[in-house]
Design an enzyme around this catalytic site. Sequence first.
Site, PDB file in Angstrom:
ATOM      1  N   ASP A 170       0.830  -1.195   0.000  1.00 24.02           N
ATOM      2  CA  ASP A 170       0.000   0.000   0.000  1.00 24.02           C
ATOM      3  C   ASP A 170       0.871   1.254   0.000  1.00 24.02           C
ATOM      4  OD1 ASP A 170      -2.732   1.136   0.332  1.00 24.02           O
ATOM      5  OD2 ASP A 170      -1.912   1.882   2.224  1.00 24.02           O
ATOM      6  N   GLU A 226       1.713  -0.536  -4.970  1.00 22.94           N
ATOM      7  CA  GLU A 226       0.765   0.515  -5.339  1.00 22.94           C
ATOM      8  C   GLU A 226       1.583   1.791  -5.491  1.00 22.94           C
ATOM      9  OE1 GLU A 226      -3.234   2.852  -3.769  1.00 22.94           O
ATOM     10  OE2 GLU A 226      -1.689   2.232  -2.354  1.00 22.94           O
TER      11      GLU A 226
END
Length: 502
Positions: free
Chosen positions: A190, A244
């Site tokens: 993330d 990401e």
Amino acid sequence: MDIPWWRDAVVYEIYVRSFADASGDGVGDLAGIRERLPYLRRLGVDAIWLTPFYPSPMADGGYDVADYRGVDPMFGSLDDFDALVTQAHELGLRVLVDVVPNHSSSAHPWFQEALRGVGRDRYIFRDHTNNWKSTFSGPAWTQTPDGQYYLHLFAPEQPDFNWRNREVHEEFLDVLRFWLERGVDGFRIDVAMGLYKAEGLPDVGDQSFTSVSPVWGQPEVHGVYREWRRLLDSYPGERMAVGEVWTDDAEDLARYVRPDELHQSFNFAWLEAPWSATAFRKVIDDTLAAVPYATWVLSNHDVVRHRTRYGTDDPGAGLARARAALLTMLALPGSAYLYQGEELGLPEVTDLPDDARQDPIFFRSKGELPGRDGCRVPIPWTVDPPSHEFSPGGVEPWLPQPESFAELSVEKQEGVADSTLEFYRRALALRRALAGEIPYTLEWLDSPEGVLFFTRGPLICALNCGTGPVHLPEHTEVLLTSGPLKRGLLPQDTAVWLRHAS
């Protein structure tokens, strides 16, 4: 040379709260996922990616992690996780889990210690703030009772770690080891570009999520992923990591996937491209020129579902375009990431009542921004209300499903030849069958304006983003279409796979 499993894999993202609920509390869980694994095997994917299931106050849907080595009771237990991994592997499915290294929950023991003045350097505390904004709206700083401020690029309940503290590095290496020992095949990282902030935390003029700035994309982050790569490579079975990474261009993206760093990074330029042959071709060319192993994604838990995005100018065309984009994506070299429910043709739910919403973006923007709840509505398995068998026993799901979901349910589409579900199954099966024939290269063919023709060995893909039907390129066989051909012509908003003319 052996081809790594992830190079051409199809990975299915599971937003854990919204996939399947076995416990009957209206919230998806690990046991529910395990019950539905045969569905995913039949769909034809190679791996699943689980969004965070760790203990969390759920200020941001689990991306505010209070314990990186556990399972929130809402989702089950570590035994449930182990059983899920075991069954997935028995079915030939790999398992990726989310890791959230940019920030923790404010309920994390480290942050609670920091509030008491212990280990405060694990986070970013300052006596004075700068002009940085939270991506969730509002300031990126919150004051503590002793007068200092802490940085949170997302919600106040998500304080940012200080990655200039070596203790943070060691903690996350240990977290990765914990899950690798439990058999996970990889990690989705993330906010992978956001771990380091510029020394001195200077004010910024542009803090867009994709801009390389003092806030995002500092060069020191690459040292983290070199450490992680060495760890992953020390385990058997080709463990991998996908980041990401929001960037301004493919060249910057490529820095994250150098041979000693991440295996993959999400290609958000493909997701962000409008319905345009010109835009699609530019993204394809830029991507394949920049990165060794491409990824392609159309939707995820943070963006408006692509059926709805593609129908902004023509709502009636959204589903046809979504199907055509999927067929085009699956023909490209590299791996594809699917988001749960797109195989059913689910649209964004745009009319959720305010009192049902849970995304902090909605609340921090005082309702000016709708947030991401619309793409996170639990998926429908049957036509039966109130939850379409997302939950057993007639329990209402944590986000309300629209009545239209009944017609889009798995039960309604199963075995219906022209349904979106069966189209996905055929496309994924054909992709797998062709894998040994098509090279990891792409060649463009001449095509009319608004249309893309490209070939990979014996496979031709044609996509019509124009305003009228076009003739197909020379071919010997029609393999699969996203919609019916008309008198041998390819209609607008349609894609087709053809076998190459001999």
